[in-house]
Design a protein around this motif. Structure first.
Motif, PDB file in Angstrom:
ATOM      1  N   VAL A  23       0.853  -1.194   0.000  1.00 37.67           N
ATOM      2  CA  VAL A  23       0.000   0.000   0.000  1.00 37.67           C
ATOM      3  C   VAL A  23       0.888   1.244   0.000  1.00 37.67           C
ATOM      4  N   PRO A  24       0.330   2.434  -0.277  1.00 36.82           N
ATOM      5  CA  PRO A  24       1.124   3.663  -0.143  1.00 36.82           C
ATOM      6  C   PRO A  24       1.614   3.816   1.295  1.00 36.82           C
ATOM      7  N   ASP A  25       2.817   4.355   1.469  1.00 39.45           N
ATOM      8  CA  ASP A  25       3.357   4.452   2.824  1.00 39.45           C
ATOM      9  C   ASP A  25       2.591   5.427   3.707  1.00 39.45           C
ATOM     10  N   THR A  26       1.697   6.217   3.113  1.00 35.70           N
ATOM     11  CA  THR A  26       0.877   7.140   3.884  1.00 35.70           C
ATOM     12  C   THR A  26      -0.457   6.527   4.310  1.00 35.70           C
ATOM     13  N   ALA A  27      -0.727   5.288   3.895  1.00 35.18           N
ATOM     14  CA  ALA A  27      -2.011   4.655   4.201  1.00 35.18           C
ATOM     15  C   ALA A  27      -2.182   4.468   5.704  1.00 35.18           C
ATOM     16  N   THR A  28      -3.392   4.692   6.187  1.00 35.20           N
ATOM     17  CA  THR A  28      -3.697   4.507   7.600  1.00 35.20           C
ATOM     18  C   THR A  28      -3.722   3.011   7.923  1.00 35.20           C
TER      19      THR A  28
END
Length: 356
Positions: free
Chosen positions: A266-271
């Motif tokens: 997932v994107p590294d900013t995903a919660t």
């Protein structure tokens, strides 16, 4: 022609003529990975050895059946390494299996993936033809980069005979820092650090603790330690921990009956995905999850909602798809590639679970 290649080519040609499937195998350390294994065994272990290695050029060419640990030992003698830290899963893993599986270890988010270090490859396609692609330098490709296409193809497009890999010097300094943080706090801090000139190399969060590995010049590592804070881990203990993470030997990866290990990219900013026991790597970009195979719809929906996808890495029951099904336009490209490289469909059929 190399004497070790002749029986392989002959076996592939006969299998293609008869439509008989072949199961390509090196050390078997990643037999667990993929949808299914079937067909007559094509053993690549006899095809071993280093073809060429020039430390000053940072390039090594090695045959597919060579054990990964032997290659890493050779590189270490010259102060060099495979910076993407491919998982070994035991002593039997081979270089060909490493490339075919396409897996990268803890440092992947900072140094790039295995595919980024493949310079060239020699393969045998499903028609028994010996083909060479790429070379021994970075800028050597005109048209399709077929050598890197073999990375992660799980042997479905060709039998890897040998590969040329870019290697790098071992960084002169290293340190591991520990922080007692929640998953959300750890992810947010990693994102802030990612925008600063810090020698971040790897990170891992689990059970309320974040471990961050620094690698680079001595002055850079020392300055980062002072800037970031945290508790420094002793070097021997840190090395053991990162190696155990790389090879999935930590307690987290010991599955209970009925559990499966999921790999969500997932994107590294995903919660947080909030799907059960979780370990986070790659500065937030890789989430390891433990959940039953029957939870596939929920896991994949959560990963997709976060902007990524999920793979059933270990412990599947054969009913859930291992890899996230492809959208039809992409699946059509995969089928066309398969038809071109392996028209008889004999190489590792079903390993990727695509209906070619």
């Amino acid at each position: 022609m190399d004497a070790a290649l002749e029986p392989l080519i002959d076996k592939i040609r006969k299998a293609a003529e008869r439509g008989r499937p072949l199961r390509i195998r090196g050390g078997g350390s990643k037999d667990f990975y993929g949808q299914q294994l079937h067909g007559e065994l094509l053993d690549l272990r006899p095809l071993a050895g280093v073809v060429s290695y020039e430390p000053s050029e940072l390039v090594v060419t090695v045959r597919a059946g060579t054990r990964l640990r032997e290659l890493e030992a050779l590189l270490a003698e010259h102060g060099q390494c495979l910076p993407f830290e491919p998982p070994r899963f035991g002593v039997a893993g081979t270089v060909g299996g490493m490339v075919a599986a396409g897996l990268s270890g803890p440092a992947r988010a900072s140094v790039g993936s295995l595919r980024d270090y493949v310079l060239g490859a020699q393969i045998i396609n499903g028609k028994g033809e010996l083909l060479s692609f790429g070379g021994q330098v970075m800028k050597n490709v005109a048209g399709y980069d077929v050598s890197r296409l073999m990375t992660g193809a799980m042997g479905t497009l060709g039998v890897i005979v040998q590969v040329s890999l870019k290697v790098l010097p071992v960084p002169p300094a290293e340190a591991t820092l520990l922080f007692e943080w929640s998953e959300t706090t750890a992810r947010q801090q990693l994102n802030r650090w990612g925008g600063q000139p810090l020698p971040l190399n790897a990170s891992c969060w689990a059970n309320g603790q974040l471990a961050v590995r620094l690698r680079g010049a001595r002055a850079a590592v020392q300055a980062a330690r002072q800037t970031m804070g945290g508790e420094a881990m002793d070097q021997d203990g840190a090395t053991r921990q990162w190696d155990a993470l790389r090879d999935q030997a930590l307690q987290f990866f010991r599955l209970e009956p009925g559990e499966a290990l999921w790999r969500a990219s997932v994107p590294d900013t995903a919660t947080p995905l909030n799907l059960g026991p979780t370990m986070v790597e790659w500065h937030g970009g890789l989430r390891w999850l433990r959940a039953a195979p029957a939870e596939a719809p929920r896991v994949r929906e959560a990963a997709a909602r976060a902007g990524g996808h999920a793979t059933l890495f270990r412990g599947g029951d054969g009913r859930a798809a291992v890899f996230t099904p492809l959208a039809e336009p992409l699946a059509r490209i995969h089928r066309a590639l398969k038809a071109e490289f392996d028209p008889a469909g004999i190489l590792n059929p079903g390993r990727m679970a695509l209906d070619y």
